[in-house]
Design a protein around this motif. Structure first.
Motif, PDB file in Angstrom:
ATOM      1  N   LEU A  87     -11.032  12.610  67.969  1.00  0.00           N
ATOM      2  CA  LEU A  87     -11.300  12.150  66.826  1.00  0.00           C
ATOM      3  C   LEU A  87     -13.308  11.832  66.752  1.00  0.00           C
ATOM      4  O   LEU A  87     -14.431  11.443  67.667  1.00  0.00           O
ATOM      5  N   ALA A  88     -13.540  12.978  65.913  1.00  0.00           N
ATOM      6  CA  ALA A  88     -15.542  12.932  66.036  1.00  0.00           C
ATOM      7  C   ALA A  88     -15.952  12.377  64.716  1.00  0.00           C
ATOM      8  O   ALA A  88     -15.226  12.521  64.256  1.00  0.00           O
ATOM      9  N   ILE A  89     -16.629  12.067  65.080  1.00  0.00           N
ATOM     10  CA  ILE A  89     -17.727  11.157  64.332  1.00  0.00           C
ATOM     11  C   ILE A  89     -18.861  11.656  63.955  1.00  0.00           C
ATOM     12  O   ILE A  89     -20.408  12.171  64.593  1.00  0.00           O
ATOM     13  N   GLY A  90     -19.750  12.894  63.176  1.00  0.00           N
ATOM     14  CA  GLY A  90     -20.942  12.604  62.860  1.00  0.00           C
ATOM     15  C   GLY A  90     -21.298  13.870  63.437  1.00  0.00           C
ATOM     16  O   GLY A  90     -22.802  13.752  63.145  1.00  0.00           O
ATOM     17  N   THR A  91     -20.672  15.124  63.214  1.00  0.00           N
ATOM     18  CA  THR A  91     -20.869  15.926  63.796  1.00  0.00           C
ATOM     19  C   THR A  91     -20.604  17.546  62.933  1.00  0.00           C
ATOM     20  O   THR A  91     -19.953  17.310  62.529  1.00  0.00           O
ATOM     21  N   ARG A  92     -21.445  18.633  63.110  1.00  0.00           N
ATOM     22  CA  ARG A  92     -21.497  19.255  62.383  1.00  0.00           C
ATOM     23  C   ARG A  92     -20.613  20.320  63.206  1.00  0.00           C
ATOM     24  O   ARG A  92     -20.342  21.649  62.470  1.00  0.00           O
ATOM     25  N   LEU A  93     -19.997  19.892  64.292  1.00  0.00           N
ATOM     26  CA  LEU A  93     -19.197  21.419  65.476  1.00  0.00           C
ATOM     27  C   LEU A  93     -19.721  21.867  65.422  1.00  0.00           C
ATOM     28  O   LEU A  93     -18.880  22.936  65.220  1.00  0.00           O
ATOM     29  N   ALA A  94     -20.321  22.009  66.104  1.00  0.00           N
ATOM     30  CA  ALA A  94     -21.417  23.788  65.767  1.00  0.00           C
ATOM     31  C   ALA A  94     -20.869  24.626  67.516  1.00  0.00           C
ATOM     32  O   ALA A  94     -20.033  23.831  68.132  1.00  0.00           O
ATOM     33  N   ASP A  95     -21.609  25.734  67.734  1.00  0.00           N
ATOM     34  CA  ASP A  95     -21.154  26.132  69.113  1.00  0.00           C
ATOM     35  C   ASP A  95     -21.005  25.828  70.111  1.00  0.00           C
ATOM     36  O   ASP A  95     -20.361  25.799  71.138  1.00  0.00           O
ATOM     37  N   PHE A  96     -22.451  25.206  70.337  1.00  0.00           N
ATOM     38  CA  PHE A  96     -22.439  24.299  72.016  1.00  0.00           C
ATOM     39  C   PHE A  96     -21.521  22.892  72.241  1.00  0.00           C
ATOM     40  O   PHE A  96     -21.270  23.818  73.331  1.00  0.00           O
ATOM     41  N   PRO A  97     -21.097  21.776  71.363  1.00  0.00           N
ATOM     42  CA  PRO A  97     -20.839  21.275  71.791  1.00  0.00           C
ATOM     43  C   PRO A  97     -18.874  22.314  71.824  1.00  0.00           C
ATOM     44  O   PRO A  97     -17.756  20.748  72.277  1.00  0.00           O
ATOM     45  N   THR A  98     -18.917  22.268  71.087  1.00  0.00           N
ATOM     46  CA  THR A  98     -17.628  22.917  71.264  1.00  0.00           C
ATOM     47  C   THR A  98     -17.119  24.338  71.826  1.00  0.00           C
ATOM     48  O   THR A  98     -15.811  24.819  71.691  1.00  0.00           O
TER      49      THR A  98
END
Length: 608
Positions: free
Chosen positions: A299-310
């Motif tokens: 459940l992702a909240i308010g993130t761009r889901l960029a390469d560092f967190p993913t």
């Protein structure tokens, strides 16, 4: 009724009439304007800002990029509720702000940029600093703002303010489309007058919209969550901008849900909160990344889901993602099931739809043990040892020092943000201020100035490497002039240390990053003192707490310099990052490195 005003005075008068609703009551929307006056704005907006300087404070900076970065940090500290404007001359004064505009665009942060422009009537063309396009005379240096602005207009008539200013303001305040707005102001048009309706300048109170999610989307998301046995919440910066931190903490506790945090989301849930597994991804904790590998729903909240967190689209595998986001552009990323709306409104709707559901106790307990184990690892990582300290050990000492009082830690590029993301114990949402969306070297000191102007009662501690310090340090002088006290800690490893480490890990030889051989020793303390700060260099990690205490007691900006060991970075935790490697490897080690790279590439999920 109508008023005859120049474009410049009409613009400034309009800005002073805007206010914003905040949790503490209405406040002026614009906290001030940064202005470096020169050819292109000194005779136009310059007198206008002078005329309204009591209603709209005007600050002089020393670098246009730095002043725009400070303005952006001001907006970030205010969770996008308040902002600043920046005006520059034409030519280099304007293009200096383009990097800052790109940073604001990437990070979804509001700033109003007012660069001067060439003559609209073209009579004296080519004027000083004019860039001439041989085939299109409408192009000026300010066209470089177009791709990095959410809203762009070049005003060639004063009356155009009537439509362009409200349109720019709508973009600046829109929670989904928020970003930089640029109004290019030809220098002759700034001084031209027109009739403006009095109503255009009437006071207006703005409210940040809180879009409510679609009911069917809530039901679909709730059904997926209820069927999950090992769900993980990913906390992004949108939680902070929605002011939904307390709501999220309650939601997590009631459901037994573990959470992990992006750079932008760090601090939304206090680090000591038992549900918080810490940073995720490339710069993540062992606890968070292990949970990501085991979870069956995100459940992702308010993130761009960029390469560092993913971890460059490898960390979640094929796990289903539900993405709460106020922006449809972000909500659909990675093939996620979108839940579009304000983070707080979406959490409220989900809470109601989930009823009495709670995650299995085994998942809650397992992650609580992982979080506790990671905190034990952190204590070992930051523990002092003989020799030059690591970045982590310096951060540990600073972190321990600031816990006793309200503070903001500011950092941006290089290796420090990764260490902070992984190791720093954040107390609240405002206390952790890291710019890592654009990873802009030079943001640190300017960003600290903006944070201090936004939160003068907090102690602002800037953590900056020697490389970033050398790129942009002029706003030390601005902070002294504005009595906006900072504590700046310079970690001197005599190199672009993180890039040198990246060279080694990708198979390259250390090259063009060390300053040891190519440059004379830089006396950062003497330099900072020359800019007006109190400054000292400490000989060891043991001397740092006492120096920090002196800096806190000081009335003006203080700079503390400490040597660090660039060879050491925190290896615990972390995940893979896609950095391309030569596809013609030579030698056994290079072939193994390339093979490992291809294995990780094959793990990437290539959804939307």
């Amino acid at each position: 009724m109508r008023l005859r005003l120049t474009l410049a005075k009409a613009l400034v008068r309009f800005l002073t009439a805007q206010s914003i609703e905040t949790p503490t009551g209405p406040l002026p929307l614009f906290g001030g304007v940064f202005a470096i006056l020169g050819h292109g704005n000194v005779a136009g907006v310059g007198p206008a800002f002078h005329a309204y300087r009591r209603e709209l404070p005007v600050f002089r900076a020393h670098n246009e990029q730095a002043m725009a970065l400070a303005a952006i940090a001001y907006a970030k500290t205010h969770a996008r509720r308040r902002m600043m404007a920046c005006t520059s001359s034409i030519g280099p004064g304007a293009t200096n702000m383009v990097t800052a505009a790109a940073l604001a665009h990437v990070n979804r942060l509001p700033v109003l940029l007012l660069p001067g422009d060439i003559f609209a009537d073209r009579r004296p063309d080519p004027v000083l600093q004019q860039i001439e396009n041989f085939g299109d005379p409408t192009i000026s240096a300010n066209d470089t703002f177009r791709p990095v602005s959410r809203y762009f207009d070049r005003l060639t008539r004063p009356e155009q303010l009537l439509t362009s200013l409200p349109a720019a303001l709508r973009m600046l305040l829109d929670p989904a489309e928020c970003g930089p707005a640029t109004l290019a102001l030809p220098q002759d048009v700034q001084t031209q007058s027109a009739e403006f309706p009095v109503a255009f300048f009437e006071p207006r109170l703005h409210r940040i919209l809180r879009p409510i999610p679609d009911r069917r989307s809530v039901q679909a998301a709730a059904a997926l969550i209820k069927n999950a046995k090992r769900p993980l919440v990913l906390v992004g910066g949108g939680v902070k901008y929605a002011l939904a931190e307390k709501q999220l903490a309650t939601f997590l506790a009631a459901r037994g849900l573990p959470c992990a945090e992006t750079q932008a989301g760090k601090g939304a849930i206090a680090s000591e909160n038992g549900t918080n597994l810490g940073a995720i991804g490339v710069t993540g904790t062992a606890a968070a990344n292990q949970a990501a590998a085991r979870c069956d729903l995100v459940l992702a909240i308010g993130t761009r889901l960029a390469d560092f967190p993913t971890a460059s689209r490898t960390i979640f595998g094929d796990t289903k993602i539900v993405q709460i986001n106020v922006g449809a552009f972000d909500a659909h990323k990675h093939g996620a099931v979108p839940l579009i709306g304000d983070a707080g409104e979406c959490l409220s709707a989900l809470d109601a739809a989930l009823g009495r559901w709670r995650v299995p106790e085994a998942w809650t307990s397992s992650n609580a043990r992982s979080a506790k184990a990671w905190h034990g690892q952190v204590a070992k990582i930051v523990r002092p040892r003989p020799g030059l300290p690591s970045d982590a050990q310096v951060l540990g000492a600073v972190n321990k020092f600031v816990r006793a009082f309200p503070h903001i830690v500011v950092c941006a590029a290089g290796g420090l943000p990764g260490e902070l993301h992984k190791l720093w114990q954040a107390s609240d949402a405002t206390s952790y201020h890291i710019e890592y969306g654009y990873s802009c070297m030079g943001y640190e000191i300017a960003g600290g100035l903006g944070a201090k102007l936004a939160a003068p009662r907090r102690e602002v501690v800037v953590l900056v490497g020697d490389g970033s310090y050398l790129m942009m340090n002029s706003e030390i002088a601005t902070s002294v002039a504005l009595d906006a006290k900072l504590i700046v800690v310079v970690l001197d490893n005599r190199a672009f240390g993180c890039i040198e480490r990246l060279q080694r890990t990708t198979g390259g030889a250390p090259f063009n990053n060390s300053l040891d051989d190519a440059h004379p020793h830089v006396d950062f303390a003497a330099h900072a003192a020359a800019l007006g700060a109190k400054a000292e260099k400490v000989a060891s990690l043991a001397a740092l707490p006492t120096a920090l205490a002196r800096a806190r007691a000081a009335k003006t900006t203080s700079v503390i310099v400490i040597d660090t060991d660039r060879r050491i970075s925190t290896q615990e935790g972390g995940a893979w990052w896609d950095v391309a490697i030569d596809d013609m490897p030579r030698g056994v080690a290079a072939r193994k490195r390339r093979a490992a790279y291809l294995r990780n590439r094959n793990r990437q999920t290539l959804g939307a």
